[in-house]
Scaffold this motif. Structure first.
Motif, mmCIF file in Angstrom:
data_model
loop_
_atom_site.group_PDB
_atom_site.id
_atom_site.type_symbol
_atom_site.label_atom_id
_atom_site.label_comp_id
_atom_site.label_asym_id
_atom_site.label_seq_id
_atom_site.Cartn_x
_atom_site.Cartn_y
_atom_site.Cartn_z
ATOM 1 N N ARG A 189 0.838 -1.199 0.000
ATOM 2 C CA ARG A 189 0.000 0.000 0.000
ATOM 3 C C ARG A 189 0.867 1.241 0.000
ATOM 4 O O ARG A 189 1.958 1.251 0.567
ATOM 5 C CB ARG A 189 -0.898 -0.010 1.226
ATOM 6 N N VAL A 190 0.350 2.288 -0.583
ATOM 7 C CA VAL A 190 1.042 3.568 -0.600
ATOM 8 C C VAL A 190 1.334 4.023 0.828
ATOM 9 O O VAL A 190 2.409 4.547 1.119
ATOM 10 C CB VAL A 190 0.197 4.612 -1.371
ATOM 11 N N ALA A 191 0.403 3.793 1.730
ATOM 12 C CA ALA A 191 0.573 4.206 3.128
ATOM 13 C C ALA A 191 1.818 3.600 3.752
ATOM 14 O O ALA A 191 2.519 4.256 4.532
ATOM 15 C CB ALA A 191 -0.660 3.839 3.940
ATOM 16 N N SER A 192 2.110 2.366 3.417
ATOM 17 C CA SER A 192 3.294 1.701 3.977
ATOM 18 C C SER A 192 4.571 2.391 3.522
ATOM 19 O O SER A 192 5.518 2.547 4.308
ATOM 20 C CB SER A 192 3.329 0.233 3.564
ATOM 21 N N ASP A 197 -5.648 5.649 2.533
ATOM 22 C CA ASP A 197 -4.220 5.708 2.832
ATOM 23 C C ASP A 197 -3.966 6.684 3.976
ATOM 24 O O ASP A 197 -3.118 6.426 4.833
ATOM 25 C CB ASP A 197 -3.426 6.115 1.596
ATOM 26 N N ALA A 198 -4.692 7.793 4.000
ATOM 27 C CA ALA A 198 -4.504 8.765 5.082
ATOM 28 C C ALA A 198 -4.810 8.137 6.441
ATOM 29 O O ALA A 198 -4.066 8.340 7.408
ATOM 30 C CB ALA A 198 -5.398 9.987 4.846
ATOM 31 N N THR A 237 -0.584 4.061 11.675
ATOM 32 C CA THR A 237 0.680 3.322 11.762
ATOM 33 C C THR A 237 1.924 4.200 11.817
ATOM 34 O O THR A 237 3.021 3.685 11.992
ATOM 35 C CB THR A 237 0.810 2.356 10.568
ATOM 36 N N SER A 238 1.770 5.489 11.693
ATOM 37 C CA SER A 238 2.913 6.391 11.656
ATOM 38 C C SER A 238 3.635 6.467 13.006
ATOM 39 O O SER A 238 2.997 6.534 14.052
ATOM 40 C CB SER A 238 2.451 7.797 11.271
ATOM 41 N N PRO A 239 4.960 6.514 12.965
ATOM 42 C CA PRO A 239 5.727 6.692 14.198
ATOM 43 C C PRO A 239 5.769 8.148 14.660
ATOM 44 O O PRO A 239 6.284 8.439 15.736
ATOM 45 C CB PRO A 239 7.123 6.203 13.804
#
Length: 149
Positions: A95-98, A130-131, A137-139
């Motif tokens: 995924r783009v998010a990853s 994706d947002a 999941t963002s650090p």
């Protein structure tokens, strides 16, 4: 407060709103903006193209369009005296998010500023967000920006 701001861009009006917001934040914090575009070739193909056509025509066209979009966003920020660089990554297997979350971690970004399309209901269920996945999941903190009306 913030030194490095990661801004994923896709060329949409919502993405443009995120770039503008990141520019304001960068000026307030004297931060560096890192523009990221994740090239997802599935948006450019149907899977039935011959390999030679894909590599000769389709992929170069997609890369050029992505580079042009990044250059336009970069110009907007530089016009406001924001220090900015660009990054074009190809999404090969996820995924783009990853890819966005991985780049935030590897850059040591302090915050991610990105647009959200505000999908709801069936459209959100089918397309995903994706947002939302980045936010979960963002650090680092994530600032989601809606398109200006």
């Amino acid at each position: 407060m913030y030194n490095t701001i990661l801004v994923p861009v896709d060329g949409s009006p919502t993405s443009g709103s995120a770039v503008a917001e990141a520019g304001k934040l960068a000026l307030m914090c004297s931060a560096h903006v890192h523009l990221l575009h994740v090239l997802d070739m599935t948006a450019y193909t149907n899977g039935f193209e011959q390999a030679e056509v894909y590599f000769r025509d389709i992929k170069p066209h997609a890369i050029k369009a992505a580079e042009d979009m990044l250059a336009r966003s970069r110009s907007l920020l530089e016009a406001s005296n924001v220090v900015v660089d660009t990054d074009l990554r190809e999404n090969l297997d996820g995924r783009v998010a990853s890819v966005i979350v991985e780049r935030a971690a590897s850059l040591g970004a302090d915050v991610i500023v990105m647009g959200t399309h505000g999908r709801r209901g069936f459209e959100r269920m089918m397309m995903g967000s994706d947002a939302e996945l980045v936010a979960r999941t963002s650090p680092v903190p994530v600032l989601l920006v809606k398109q200006k009306q």
